[in-house]
Scaffold this motif. Sequence first.
Motif, mmCIF file in Angstrom:
data_model
loop_
_atom_site.group_PDB
_atom_site.id
_atom_site.type_symbol
_atom_site.label_atom_id
_atom_site.label_comp_id
_atom_site.label_asym_id
_atom_site.label_seq_id
_atom_site.Cartn_x
_atom_site.Cartn_y
_atom_site.Cartn_z
ATOM 1 N N HIS A 261 0.808 -1.221 0.000
ATOM 2 C CA HIS A 261 0.000 0.000 0.000
ATOM 3 C C HIS A 261 0.843 1.274 0.000
ATOM 4 O O HIS A 261 0.488 2.259 -0.649
ATOM 5 C CB HIS A 261 -0.948 -0.003 1.195
ATOM 6 C CG HIS A 261 -0.299 0.284 2.505
ATOM 7 N ND1 HIS A 261 0.554 -0.613 3.124
ATOM 8 C CD2 HIS A 261 -0.355 1.368 3.318
ATOM 9 C CE1 HIS A 261 0.981 -0.099 4.256
ATOM 10 N NE2 HIS A 261 0.446 1.096 4.401
ATOM 11 N N GLN A 262 1.970 1.283 0.725
ATOM 12 C CA GLN A 262 2.764 2.514 0.771
ATOM 13 C C GLN A 262 3.348 2.845 -0.595
ATOM 14 O O GLN A 262 3.395 4.013 -0.995
ATOM 15 C CB GLN A 262 3.880 2.378 1.813
ATOM 16 C CG GLN A 262 3.372 2.366 3.232
ATOM 17 C CD GLN A 262 4.511 2.417 4.232
ATOM 18 O OE1 GLN A 262 5.222 3.409 4.339
ATOM 19 N NE2 GLN A 262 4.697 1.335 4.971
ATOM 20 N N ILE A 297 -5.956 0.324 -4.538
ATOM 21 C CA ILE A 297 -5.673 -0.761 -3.588
ATOM 22 C C ILE A 297 -6.942 -1.584 -3.351
ATOM 23 O O ILE A 297 -6.904 -2.820 -3.302
ATOM 24 C CB ILE A 297 -5.136 -0.193 -2.262
ATOM 25 C CG1 ILE A 297 -3.815 0.551 -2.477
ATOM 26 C CG2 ILE A 297 -4.928 -1.316 -1.244
ATOM 27 C CD1 ILE A 297 -3.331 1.313 -1.259
ATOM 28 N N ARG A 298 -8.075 -0.905 -3.199
ATOM 29 C CA ARG A 298 -9.350 -1.612 -3.007
ATOM 30 C C ARG A 298 -9.636 -2.525 -4.200
ATOM 31 O O ARG A 298 -10.127 -3.656 -4.041
ATOM 32 C CB ARG A 298 -10.471 -0.604 -2.812
ATOM 33 C CG ARG A 298 -11.849 -1.260 -2.639
ATOM 34 C CD ARG A 298 -12.927 -0.205 -2.494
ATOM 35 N NE ARG A 298 -14.262 -0.763 -2.537
ATOM 36 C CZ ARG A 298 -15.130 -0.731 -1.537
ATOM 37 N NH1 ARG A 298 -14.798 -0.181 -0.383
ATOM 38 N NH2 ARG A 298 -16.345 -1.235 -1.675
ATOM 39 N N LYS A 299 -9.306 -2.034 -5.387
ATOM 40 C CA LYS A 299 -9.516 -2.824 -6.596
ATOM 41 C C LYS A 299 -8.719 -4.125 -6.555
ATOM 42 O O LYS A 299 -9.206 -5.187 -6.943
ATOM 43 C CB LYS A 299 -9.121 -1.984 -7.820
ATOM 44 C CG LYS A 299 -9.375 -2.626 -9.169
ATOM 45 C CD LYS A 299 -8.978 -1.659 -10.286
ATOM 46 C CE LYS A 299 -9.179 -2.302 -11.661
ATOM 47 N NZ LYS A 299 -8.770 -1.372 -12.752
ATOM 48 N N GLU A 304 -9.210 -10.120 -5.384
ATOM 49 C CA GLU A 304 -8.571 -11.202 -4.624
ATOM 50 C C GLU A 304 -7.163 -11.489 -5.134
ATOM 51 O O GLU A 304 -6.738 -12.648 -5.265
ATOM 52 C CB GLU A 304 -9.435 -12.469 -4.670
ATOM 53 C CG GLU A 304 -10.806 -12.263 -4.028
ATOM 54 C CD GLU A 304 -11.641 -13.536 -4.000
ATOM 55 O OE1 GLU A 304 -11.258 -14.509 -4.676
ATOM 56 O OE2 GLU A 304 -12.672 -13.546 -3.297
ATOM 57 N N LEU A 305 -6.430 -10.408 -5.380
ATOM 58 C CA LEU A 305 -5.052 -10.523 -5.854
ATOM 59 C C LEU A 305 -4.046 -10.374 -4.713
ATOM 60 O O LEU A 305 -2.846 -10.543 -4.926
ATOM 61 C CB LEU A 305 -4.770 -9.454 -6.920
ATOM 62 C CG LEU A 305 -5.724 -9.422 -8.120
ATOM 63 C CD1 LEU A 305 -5.305 -8.325 -9.093
ATOM 64 C CD2 LEU A 305 -5.764 -10.778 -8.817
ATOM 65 N N ASP A 505 -10.548 -0.422 6.421
ATOM 66 C CA ASP A 505 -11.897 -0.977 6.264
ATOM 67 C C ASP A 505 -12.453 -0.675 4.872
ATOM 68 O O ASP A 505 -13.165 -1.494 4.286
ATOM 69 C CB ASP A 505 -12.832 -0.415 7.335
ATOM 70 C CG ASP A 505 -12.595 -1.022 8.710
ATOM 71 O OD1 ASP A 505 -11.980 -2.110 8.774
ATOM 72 O OD2 ASP A 505 -13.020 -0.419 9.704
ATOM 73 N N VAL A 506 -12.138 0.508 4.357
ATOM 74 C CA VAL A 506 -12.567 0.860 2.996
ATOM 75 C C VAL A 506 -11.882 -0.050 1.990
ATOM 76 O O VAL A 506 -12.508 -0.593 1.070
ATOM 77 C CB VAL A 506 -12.257 2.336 2.695
ATOM 78 C CG1 VAL A 506 -12.497 2.641 1.209
ATOM 79 C CG2 VAL A 506 -13.099 3.255 3.568
ATOM 80 N N VAL A 507 -10.567 -0.224 2.158
ATOM 81 C CA VAL A 507 -9.800 -1.052 1.236
ATOM 82 C C VAL A 507 -10.340 -2.480 1.213
ATOM 83 O O VAL A 507 -10.455 -3.109 0.154
ATOM 84 C CB VAL A 507 -8.305 -1.044 1.643
ATOM 85 C CG1 VAL A 507 -7.541 -2.169 0.953
ATOM 86 C CG2 VAL A 507 -7.677 0.304 1.315
ATOM 87 N N LYS A 508 -10.697 -3.000 2.376
ATOM 88 C CA LYS A 508 -11.164 -4.383 2.473
ATOM 89 C C LYS A 508 -12.639 -4.546 2.104
ATOM 90 O O LYS A 508 -13.164 -5.663 2.151
ATOM 91 C CB LYS A 508 -10.939 -4.909 3.895
ATOM 92 C CG LYS A 508 -9.462 -5.069 4.247
ATOM 93 C CD LYS A 508 -9.298 -5.669 5.632
ATOM 94 C CE LYS A 508 -7.848 -5.902 5.965
ATOM 95 N NZ LYS A 508 -7.658 -6.555 7.284
#
Length: 545
Positions: A261-262, A297-299, A304-305, A505-508
Amino acid sequence: MTSSSKGAINRRGFLTLAGLSAFAAACGGTAPVSRKGSGTAEAVDKLTQLLPKHIPYAGVKPDVSNPVSIGFTSYPQTLVKAIPEVPGKGSTFSAMTPLWGPPPPVPNEYYDGVNKALGATVKLNIVDGNSYVDKLGPMLAAGNVPEITAVPGWNVQALADFDRTVDRLFADLGPYLSGDKSSAYPMLANISQEAWAFGVWNGKLMSIPHPGQSPARVTYFRKDIFDKLGVQPWNTADELFELGKKITDAKQKRWAFGGIHQEIERAFRAPSTWRLEGGKLLHKYETKEYADAIAFIRKLYEAELVHPTIVAQGYQSPAGKELFEGGQAVITDDGFGAWHEAVTRQAPVNPDFLMSPHYWTHDGGQPFGWYQEPAWMYLFLRKDLPKEKIEEVLRILNWFGSPIGTEEYHLWRYGVKDVHYTQKPGEFPAYTKKGQQESQPPTFFFLSSQVEPDSEYFPGYIKAAGDLKLAWYNSREKYPFEGIRKQDPSKLAAAQQPTEDKVRDVVKGRRPLEDLAKIVQEWRDAGGEEARTFFMKVLKDNGRV
C-alpha cells in the motif's frame, strides 16, 4: 550515501520541534512554541555555530560514489587503522539499542573481541526493534536510562514530551563537539552537517545522529517467478492490475501481492505527509492522489489478488517477508535493506531466488519519491556522566564511527577472523556458523553513526542499488519542512492510527469507497485542522510561505 556535507544549512536555518512544545534552536535562549499553534516559531540563522565542523575522512576511497551511495565492488584488501589510540580507559558502559531479529547469545567472543579493542566494556541491552518504543517510553518516563541510549527517529513521534525528556535526562554535547572541537573525534567529524543539524534539540547539540538516505519503501518483485511465468515488469497501474491477474493462482498458493500500500500511495504521487499547494498545507489524506491510490488498492483486494494472510492481518503482516521469499506473494514493498537481507537468507536454501526493485509511477510518467530526513537514529548520553566519562564514551563512539576499509569497522562488523568469519583475498568476509549466531546481526552497528556502505551482496548489486537510490534522490517531492525536524501535535498523532484503521476498512470492502471523504473530515476534526494551523505558523515563521 556519502558522508560529505551537501553544503550550508538552509539560509533560514533549522527549527527543532518536539514534545508537547517546540523550541527555537537558537544560541543563548529558547522560544516556546505550543503544539496547538498558539506560540511562535523562530527562524535560526546561526545553527552552524552549534554543529561540529565537518572534516571529511580521506583514509579510504570507495569504488563507487554518487550523492547518495557509496560502494565497494571488492573488499578493501589493505585495511587502514583509523584510530591509533585505544579509546577506552577500562570503564563499563551500558547501551540500549534496537535489533530486528533474535539477539546474540551472551557472553560471546564477538563482544569480547570488540570490547578488548575498545579498552572498555560496552554492555548492550538489546530490545526487539518492533516493540522498542514500548520499552523506551516507560524507561524515559522513569528516568532510568543507560549511559548510551539509541532512539530511532520514527520513535520520537510516539514519545510525548520528548524535547523535555532530552533536557531532563541527556547531556549537552556541544561543549565537546561543536565547531573545531570535532577535530578530536575525526570519525564523528566525518558526519555531514546536514545530519548533525538533526542532532539539535532545544538550541543545544544533544545527540549524535546516524546518517543515511534511501527510499523509505521499495517495490520488489520475484524476478525468478516472473521469468518462469514469462511475464515482464509493469509500467502503469493498469498494467500492474492485469499482471496481478496473470500471476495469481490460488490453487498454486500464489498471489500477486503482499503488502504494497505505501508504494502504491507513492506511485500515485500522494505526498509522504504534507504538501504546500497554493499557499495552503494539504495532508496526504486530503489529496486526489491519495484517494486514487486507495481506490486502486481496493480494486486489488476486490479482485482477490492480495495474499489472504495480508488481508487478514493487515498491510504490514509479520508474515510478509516469509510470504514473499516463499513465493506465495510475488510483488511486495519493503525497506531498502530488505533486498540484500532476503538474498542473503535465501542463497543457501534457494539458489534460484532472485528479487528485483521496480521504481514506478501509476501513469508511467515522471518519477516521484518521498522525502527522507538525513538522519534516522540518534544516540544520547546520560546527563549525570562526569566530563571524563563523556569524553571516554565519545572516543568509543568515534571508534565505532570508522568506515568500511578500516580495521575498526572490520572488527565490529564481522568479529574475529576464523572464529566469526573466513575471507578470501578480494572477497567480502563470509560468516561462519558461530559468526551467524554471534556477529551476523552486527549489534554494534547502532552505535556506529556510520553510513552503511553498499556491498557486493550479489553480482550487480552495487550498480543496481546505486541506480535506484540515485533515481529516488533526483525525483524526491518538494517537501515543505525540509531541514526542519518536527513532531506531530499530540492530537494529530493520536488520530493517525484510527484513521488508518478506517481506511483499511474501505480497502477491504467493509465500508463503501465514498466513506473516504467522511473519514478525512473526521481526521480534520480529530486534530488534522489544528495541526495544519500549527504547521502553517511554523512555515510562516521560517519564511517558507
